[in-house]
Design a protein around this motif. Structure first.
Motif, PDB file in Angstrom:
ATOM      1  N   ALA A  10       0.827  -1.205   0.000  1.00 11.79           N
ATOM      2  CA  ALA A  10       0.000   0.000   0.000  1.00 11.79           C
ATOM      3  C   ALA A  10       0.863   1.257   0.000  1.00 11.79           C
ATOM      4  O   ALA A  10       1.858   1.349   0.719  1.00 11.79           O
ATOM      5  N   GLY A  11       0.485   2.222  -0.828  1.00  8.08           N
ATOM      6  CA  GLY A  11       1.108   3.537  -0.809  1.00  8.08           C
ATOM      7  C   GLY A  11       2.573   3.596  -1.188  1.00  8.08           C
ATOM      8  O   GLY A  11       3.384   4.188  -0.466  1.00  8.08           O
ATOM      9  N   PRO A  12       2.981   2.993  -2.310  1.00  6.73           N
ATOM     10  CA  PRO A  12       4.391   3.057  -2.695  1.00  6.73           C
ATOM     11  C   PRO A  12       4.807   4.464  -3.109  1.00  6.73           C
ATOM     12  O   PRO A  12       3.991   5.258  -3.573  1.00  6.73           O
ATOM     13  N   ASN A  13       6.092   4.764  -2.934  1.00  8.64           N
ATOM     14  CA  ASN A  13       6.659   6.007  -3.458  1.00  8.64           C
ATOM     15  C   ASN A  13       8.044   5.705  -4.018  1.00  8.64           C
ATOM     16  O   ASN A  13       8.530   4.571  -3.950  1.00  8.64           O
ATOM     17  N   LEU A  14       8.691   6.711  -4.580  1.00  6.21           N
ATOM     18  CA  LEU A  14       9.975   6.499  -5.252  1.00  6.21           C
ATOM     19  C   LEU A  14      11.041   6.002  -4.289  1.00  6.21           C
ATOM     20  O   LEU A  14      11.851   5.119  -4.631  1.00  6.21           O
TER      21      LEU A  14
END
Length: 348
Positions: free
Chosen positions: A96-100
């Motif tokens: 859930a909620g991946p970012n770079l």
């Protein structure tokens, strides 16, 4: 039979992740710890018998063993998470909620040995990163002599003793990367003990030890308390696992049985890597995105094995020829010992 054992351990991890009941959690904990003992034995034997501590070849071979399949599953999972963000978030909070930043941490792999990084594209990334860290310890010298392996074991015992009596408790006992030194040092000591003594654990003990291991695993949290599963049972798991590895080192299978066992072992790592992705496909197709439970697990395990067969086929076609070439170029000091061959050291 070490290959069959590795596959059984991978299946136990899948059960612990998909079983749905907190009771099954320690099944995976116990399986990973036995695998660490197996790995400690095999890597110590390989460093001494196959590579003679020629580290460039050792690390190249380990990288080929671990990383191509890891990155294959990572990229497939990333594509799935980006394509189906709501469904994947329901299946696993780790998606859930991946970012770079999350992506780069997963790509570098080693930072994933810290359980604080919650976003995990490949669920077993923690244990793979810890395994690489333990390789480094063995390479630094703890695999060179029994006295050095004993020092590592003593440090591991001290670490675990502290976790028992201070407030860190279970989280440090299992999830702290240094806790793995117990399993790896035990595996290394089994190698030296067998090389320097005539005392053996009979292969006839394999089945009784395996049944005892299953009984200890199943009993915790059922016949015995959750506290037992995370303390006495947890350490008894390592004792039984050590005896089982020592007994497996004495196993002398026929050529046909050795080939079957070797193939089963080749499925263990791919199944371990891909089971979350395979499980998500099963959940999306036949259940709900957040499916868990025994019914779901009984479908997810075969699905994981089917994907593992595909991954193992790719590995045999593209990666294993490179690994064999590296092994042939190693400065072998002696033929792999019979016990090393029994646990697949020649292919390490």
């Amino acid at each position: 039979m070490s290959g069959a054992l590795r596959l059984l351990l991978a299946i136990m991890v899948i059960l612990s992740h998909f079983g749905g009941d907190p009771y099954y959690k320690h099944f995976g904990y116990y399986a990973v710890r036995v695998f660490f003992i197996l790995s400690g034995f095999a890597i110590t034997a390989a460093l001494n018998e196959v590579y003679a501590f020629e580290l460039k070849r050792f690390w190249a071979n380990r990288a080929l063993r671990l990383l191509p399949l890891y990155y294959l599953v990572l990229m497939a999972t990333l594509a799935t998470v980006l394509a189906l963000p709501d469904e994947t978030a329901r299946f696993s909070t780790h998606w859930a909620g991946p970012n770079l930043t999350d992506f780069w941490l997963n790509l570098m792999l080693l930072p994933m040995m810290s359980w604080a990084h919650g976003f995990r594209l490949v669920m077993p990334a923690w244990s793979i990163a810890v395994e690489i860290m333990m390789y480094a310890y063995l390479v630094l010298g703890f695999a060179r002599r029994k006295s050095y392996a004993t020092m590592l074991f003593a440090a591991a015992v001290a670490f675990h003793t502290i976790t028992v009596f201070d407030d860190s408790g279970w989280d440090a006992r299992y999830f702290d990367p240094h806790s793995a030194t117990l399993g790896f040092s035990i595996g290394a000591l089994i190698y030296f003990w067998r090389r320097e003594t005539r005392l053996k654990v009979s292969p006839r003990a394999i089945l009784p030890l395996l049944m005892l291991w299953i009984a200890n695993t199943a009993g915790g949290g059922w016949l015995l308390s959750d506290d037992y599963a995370r303390l006495e049972g947890f350490y008894l798991n390592s004792v039984i696992g050590a005896a089982l590895v020592a007994a497996l080192a004495e196993w002398r299978p026929t050529a046909a049985l050795r080939n079957v066992d070797g193939y089963l072992g080749e499925l263990a790592y791919p199944a371990f890597l891909c089971h979350s992705l395979a499980g998500f496909a099963v959940a999306l197709t036949f259940f709900e995105p957040d499916a868990r439970g025994i019914d779901f697990t009984l479908v997810a395990i075969p699905a994981s094995l089917v994907v593992a067969v595909f991954m193992a086929t790719l590995n045999q076609r593209w990666i294993e020829p490179l690994r064999r070439k590296i092994r042939r170029g190693a400065k072998v000091t002696a033929p792999p010992s019979p016990e090393g061959q029994a646990l697949g050291v020649a292919g390490a």
